[in-house]
Design an enzyme around this catalytic site. Structure first.
Site, PDB file in Angstrom:
ATOM      1  CG  HIS A 164      -6.000   1.767   5.529  1.00 26.86           C
ATOM      2  ND1 HIS A 164      -7.364   1.637   5.537  1.00 26.86           N
ATOM      3  CD2 HIS A 164      -5.688   2.463   4.404  1.00 26.86           C
ATOM      4  CE1 HIS A 164      -7.868   2.241   4.474  1.00 26.86           C
ATOM      5  NE2 HIS A 164      -6.869   2.746   3.770  1.00 26.86           N
ATOM      6  CG  HIS A 188      -2.036   0.926   1.190  1.00 31.10           C
ATOM      7  ND1 HIS A 188      -3.271   0.629   1.691  1.00 31.10           N
ATOM      8  CD2 HIS A 188      -2.132   2.182   0.692  1.00 31.10           C
ATOM      9  CE1 HIS A 188      -4.085   1.652   1.522  1.00 31.10           C
ATOM     10  NE2 HIS A 188      -3.412   2.609   0.917  1.00 31.10           N
ATOM     11  CG  ASN A 194      -5.258   7.478  -4.505  1.00 30.14           C
ATOM     12  OD1 ASN A 194      -4.172   6.941  -4.714  1.00 30.14           O
ATOM     13  ND2 ASN A 194      -5.511   8.160  -3.399  1.00 30.14           N
ATOM     14  CG  HIS A 249      -1.238   6.637  -1.677  1.00 29.62           C
ATOM     15  ND1 HIS A 249      -2.370   6.487  -2.439  1.00 29.62           N
ATOM     16  CD2 HIS A 249      -1.535   6.116  -0.459  1.00 29.62           C
ATOM     17  CE1 HIS A 249      -3.325   5.918  -1.709  1.00 29.62           C
ATOM     18  NE2 HIS A 249      -2.840   5.676  -0.508  1.00 29.62           N
ATOM     19  CG  LEU A 250       4.739   5.020  -5.881  1.00 27.90           C
ATOM     20  CD1 LEU A 250       5.341   4.116  -6.950  1.00 27.90           C
ATOM     21  CD2 LEU A 250       5.822   5.439  -4.900  1.00 27.90           C
ATOM     22  NE  ARG A 251      -0.012  11.444  -2.707  1.00 27.58           N
ATOM     23  CZ  ARG A 251      -1.015  10.940  -2.028  1.00 27.58           C
ATOM     24  NH1 ARG A 251      -1.946  10.247  -2.639  1.00 27.58           N
ATOM     25  NH2 ARG A 251      -1.109  11.117  -0.729  1.00 27.58           N
ATOM     26  CG  ASP A 262      -2.352   4.585   3.641  1.00 35.18           C
ATOM     27  OD1 ASP A 262      -2.261   4.968   2.461  1.00 35.18           O
ATOM     28  OD2 ASP A 262      -3.340   4.824   4.365  1.00 35.18           O
ATOM     29  CG  ASN A 289      -9.308   7.845   5.133  1.00 41.77           C
ATOM     30  OD1 ASN A 289      -9.583   6.821   5.745  1.00 41.77           O
ATOM     31  ND2 ASN A 289     -10.015   8.244   4.089  1.00 41.77           N
ATOM     32  CG  ASP A 329      -6.357   3.309  -0.330  1.00 40.11           C
ATOM     33  OD1 ASP A 329      -6.875   2.962   0.728  1.00 40.11           O
ATOM     34  OD2 ASP A 329      -5.462   4.188  -0.391  1.00 40.11           O
TER      35      ASP A 329
END
EC number: 3.5.2.3
Lengths: 471, 207, 317
Positions: free
Chosen positions: A250, A76, A110, A78-80, A323, A296, A170
């Site tokens: 999570h 999990h 996302n 987030h590499l954006r 996360d 979150n 997610d």
């Protein structure tokens, strides 16, 4: 640790393959001192500490006092990229991951555009290959645009070059029960898994923090534990009903742990993850209204932290996943309600796990290898990660100095995000080396080929190849 | 305040206040229209004592409550920003107010004159007296403004670094005026700032 | 006092000092010349990101009566957008030489953030932050209550509120006034009971230093004062916190019948603005025991005291 290179005879390393590496006297999973000879991307030989000779041209890594674990796998991250390169790029996120001891990360869907087509997931996968510091496995969106209305083309993503196996909206919950049922059923055909962000949207409208004593005092709208637990309860029943595999992202409450324990006892094919921050931090930190603690799911209570630690120890929760959620400074340097949710985590995860689970006696290093490597690799169907450090296995490994202690300084992190909730905290453990497919990418705690100080510069180098796979 | 040396003791203070009361009466040719306003904290008690003596000397001077009040000057001070924030004292006027009356301001120590300056400003917000006079127990000199007292209990030549402390039965449990030198160790310099409201009458700026 | 962000910032001594200073301030406001030179040369910025005419005017009057320079900045409706705005506004104010900022903001914790995020060094006075706190409102309520109860019973002003029984009725969940009042009244020794439908009491209220009840009729005969909170319809957002306005009024509204359940001396308070006919009837609002207009007047004195304690002393290092 020290490394020495023995002179390489010409032509020893064949077609671009990394030269052999001899790791000497590493404590395998915290146990006996062992020598590991890595060649051709695999563990070629193992032997008792000090027993193996370095072949010609081999790089020798002296690892006395260090713990060797299989390369960590994050389920999990987030590499954006694409879309929010101001927050993180595949390149900067990969650097952070390697420095944190990871050899594979699952990049969440996302992004902008959302990773809901074969084109986008292949773009992310290709960017990861170009950077080459960790294996980047894209996660595909469950629904088009994360909108929760109709299924994305899960099959196309699964059969693309990115070979997507984990599907998740997610950041949003797949809250429509019919849609969730269909997703669970459909991914069976590609051996995939739905990773659910369990959050009832109606119960959490405008929610700002865990609903309880602290939220009542701070006047911040509460985020009840039941909003997570109710969705998990529904989903394990759905997964049971349709006979599918479910993964819960999570998990943050004691009640969620109880439901998972019940579901597992009943034989439901469910796995779950917990973040490092939910193993260490509580909602008491919100009292200062510093948005670095806004996340979150929200930080919960001490009782929840204890229950989550126990759940990792007894296997109810299978995985620790970061996360990792970097944000630009301006998205946190504001009032609480206006701030973005999320915390960085790639470069602190192993230290937090050591602090929360190893030093408390709940886990040994072999268990750490399970929750941070073999279990997430199995859930994500990453066949050549999370394998034992044994002869013939892929040579992904991390060397950790468990005796080190260091204060966390987010400014020195390789991620672009400065939103680490551990700023100033002293945490144990230090990743000394990370080896991907037999090639050291981190040595002496720094990316190979760079001075440690180069770390921040990477951010601006960006990835000129970025547009390659965009549809 | 180990090196403090008394310059006035209780009996002298009593005599001095009696004299001031008589001077005030004489100057005013009786008690008509008189109002005594003490400047908190110790000036309030001194004003009351002077008023008691005045009533004793001139039975027609009327009930004490018609004669005496207090005037807090804190909010008119010019040195608020140089000191920690102060609690406010009380301002209470006799029922008749101050318009067209003769106001005698009463304070313990006259030093720079800044307190009196603030008192004149504060007074002008309350009304328009016919005349304003000033009575002090001790005048220690070192004026920074063109102000002088009409009635002085004792002129006390001091060095600027010395500190003068007035103690009153009502506040401090005894009557005395003490003087202490700068060699008196840290107290004279730190004490006024640390304890601004009571017991620091030496420098008006530290009241 | 460096900032006033929460009623919890005040110790018993600090709260009493502020109320005492407010008494002196109130005395000056009874005079013909109401203006004092105390804060001459100081600049107070009223920074209102949320409409609140009465609070803004009250602070403005307080600052002006103390001769401070007042700059009022109503951000609502201007081009200010969320996120960037609070920090950049803070930097602007710092550059303009503000000594104190009176902040009203829709986000809980905004005042805390402005004070502690390291954006600027100005003193911050919380004039209401989201659903968190509104400390000067609690102070003026305590001031009003103390005055009225002291008039009746006399005694040491420092102890008048000890054991005083106060009911706070209504939308506690969204009320910054209720939070500040519970904290301050507890500090001053009063006994507080919150009365509201369960949907308008926050989860966690059981740990607050007060009692709770769902039965207004049972509570009223035993109180010295009843504080009626405004029903914040704008925060309800269709949340269905109660079935209808009529039902709310029937069960939790202070009407003529309930007025007569109160002891003779008990006061009726409301922070305003009132929803007449919803949480309070005209008969209750306009009764002789109502302090609602007095609260407004006392607000200026209490805010003068807060500004005085915040700004009159030496500059912070």
């Amino acid at each position: 640790m020290s490394t020495t290179d023995t002179p390489a005879p010409t032509g020893a390393a064949g077609e671009g393959a990394a030269p052999p590496v001899l790791v000497r006297r590493a404590r395998l999973l915290g146990g006996e001192e062992t020598d590991l000879l890595l060649a051709g991307g695999r563990v070629a030989r193992t032997g008792p500490g000090g027993s193996l000779e370095a072949p010609d041209g081999a790089r020798v890594v002296e690892a006395a006092g260090l713990v060797a674990l299989p390369g960590l796998v994050d389920l999990h991250t987030h590499l954006r990229e694409p879309g929010r390169e101001d927050a993180e790029t595949v390149r900067t996120g990969s650097r952070a991951a390697a420095l944190g001891g990871f050899t594979a990360v699952h990049a969440m869907a996302n992004t902008d555009p959302v990773a809901d087509t074969a084109g986008v997931v292949e773009q992310v996968w290709r960017l990861g290959r170009e950077v080459g510091l960790v294996d980047v496995r894209p996660v595909g969106a469950v629904t088009v645009g994360l909108a929760g209305e109709r299924l994305a083309e899960l099959g196309a993503m699964a059969t693309s070059a990115a070979r997507v196996r984990v599907f998740s909206d997610d950041g949003r919950c797949v809250h429509d029960p019919v849609l969730m049922r269909r997703a669970l059923e459909y991914v069976r055909s590609v051996d995939g898994v739905v990773a659910q962000h369990a959050q009832d949207p109606r119960l959490t409208e405008g929610a700002q923090m865990h609903e309880g004593v602290v939220s009542s005092v701070l006047g911040l709208r509460g985020w009840p534990a039941v909003a997570e637990e109710a969705v998990i309860a529904r989903d394990v029943l759905l997964a049971d009903h349709v006979g599918s595999r479910l993964h819960v992202c999570h998990v943050s409450t004691a009640g969620s742990v109880e439901i998972l324990r019940w579901a597992k006892a009943r034989g439901v094919d469910v796995t779950a993850e917990v973040t490092p921050h939910h193993l260490l931090l509580t909602d008491e930190l919100v009292r200062g209204y510093d948005p670095v603690y806004k996340v979150n799911p929200p930080l919960r209570t001490r009782a929840d932290v204890e229950a989550l630690r126990e759940a990792v120890a007894d296997g109810t929760v299978d995985v620790v996943a970061t996360d990792h959620a970097p944000h630009p400074v301006e998205d946190k340097d504001c009032e609480w309600a206006a701030a973005a949710m999320g915390m960085t985590g790639l470069e602190t995860a192993l230290s937090v796990v050591q602090e929360a689970l190893v030093e408390t006696g709940l886990l040994g290093w072999a268990d750490v290898a399970r929750v941070l490597s073999s279990a997430p690799a199995r859930i994500g169907r990453l066949e050549d990660h999370g394998r034992p450090l044994a002869e013939g296995e892929p040579a992904h490994l991390v060397l950790v100095d468990p005796a080190a202690r260091r204060p966390v300084a987010p400014e020195q992190h390789a991620t672009q995000g400065r939103n680490s909730p551990y700023r100033g905290m002293e945490l144990p453990g230090r990743v000394v080396a990370t080896v991907l497919r037999g090639r050291p990418v981190v040595l002496d705690g720094a990316l190979v080929g760079e001075q440690p100080d180069d770390a921040h510069l990477g951010a601006s180098r960006g990835a000129p190849h970025g547009a390659a796979g965009a549809s | 305040m180990a090196s403090a040396r008394p310059v006035l003791e209780a009996p002298e203070i009593g005599r001095v206040l009696t004299r001031i009361a008589h001077e005030v009466l004489e100057r005013n040719r009786g008690a008509d229209d008189l109002v005594l306003l003490g400047i908190p904290t110790r000036g309030t008690h001194l004003a009351r004592r002077v008023a008691e003596r005045l009533v004793a000397a001139e039975p027609g001077a009327g009930p004490l409550e018609q004669l005496v009040g207090s005037l807090d000057v804190t909010m008119h001070r010019d040195d608020l920003r140089r000191n920690p924030v102060r609690a406010l004292g009380r301002t209470s006027l006799p029922p008749g107010g101050v318009d067209d009356r003769v106001v005698v301001l009463v304070d313990d120590v006259l030093f720079s004159g800044r307190t009196v300056r603030a008192a004149l400003d504060a007074l002008s917000d309350l009304g328009r007296p016919r005349a304003v006079r000033l009575a002090v127990l001790v005048d220690r000199g070192h004026r920074q403004l063109p102000i002088r007292a009409d009635h002085v209990g004792k002129n006390l030549p001091t060095a600027a670094e010395e500190s003068v402390r007035v103690m009153l039965e009502e506040v401090d449990g005894r009557d005395a005026v003490l003087i202490s030198g700068p060699d008196g160790a840290p107290e004279p310099t730190t004490e006024p700032a640390a304890e601004p409201a009571p017991g620091a009458a030496d420098a008006e700026g530290a009241r | 006092m460096r900032h006033l962000l929460s009623a919890a910032d005040l110790s018993r001594e600090g709260a009493l000092e502020l109320l005492d200073v407010a008494e002196e301030m109130a005395a000056t406001q009874a005079r013909e010349i109401k203006k004092l030179p105390t804060l001459r040369g100081r600049t107070v910025v009223n920074l209102f990101f949320e409409d609140s005419t009465r609070t803004r005017i009250s602070f403005e009057a307080a600052a002006k009566r103390l001769s401070a320079d007042v700059i009022t900045f109503s951000a609502k409706g201007s081009s200010v957008s969320k996120g960037e705005s609070l920090k950049d506004t803070a930097l602007t104010l710092q550059a303009m030489g503000a000594d104190a900022v009176v902040l009203r903001h829709s986000a809980s914790g905004a005042a805390h953030r402005l004070a502690h995020a390291g954006w600027s060094g100005v003193g911050v006075l919380n004039a209401g932050d989201g659903t968190h706190e509104h400390p000067t409102q609690a102070l003026l309520d305590a001031f009003t209550l103390r005055r009225r109860l002291a008039e009746r019973a006399g005694g040491d002003p420092a102890r008048v509120l000890e054991g005083a029984r106060v009911a706070v009725v209504g939308d506690v969940l969204h009320s910054r006034v209720a939070r500040s009042n519970v904290l301050l009244l507890e500090t001053l020794g009063a006994d507080v009971v919150l009365v509201a439908p369960p949907t308008l009491l926050p989860v966690g209220v059981g740990t607050w230093p007060c009692r709770t009840s769902w039965d207004l009729d049972a509570v009223l005969p035993d109180v010295d004062a009843v504080m009626v909170l405004r029903v914040q319809r704008e925060r309800m957002g269709g949340g269905g916190f109660f079935p209808s306005a009529q039902e709310y009024t029937r069960r939790f509204g202070l009407d003529g019948r309930r007025l007569r359940l109160l002891p003779d001396h008990a006061l009726v308070m409301h922070p305003g603005p009132m929803n007449r006919g919803l949480e309070i009837s005209a008969e209750a609002a306009d009764s002789p025991r109502s302090t609602i207009v007095e609260q407004v007047a006392n607000g200026v004195a209490v805010r003068m005291a807060a500004l005085y304690l915040l700004l009159a002393g030496e500059d912070a290092a």
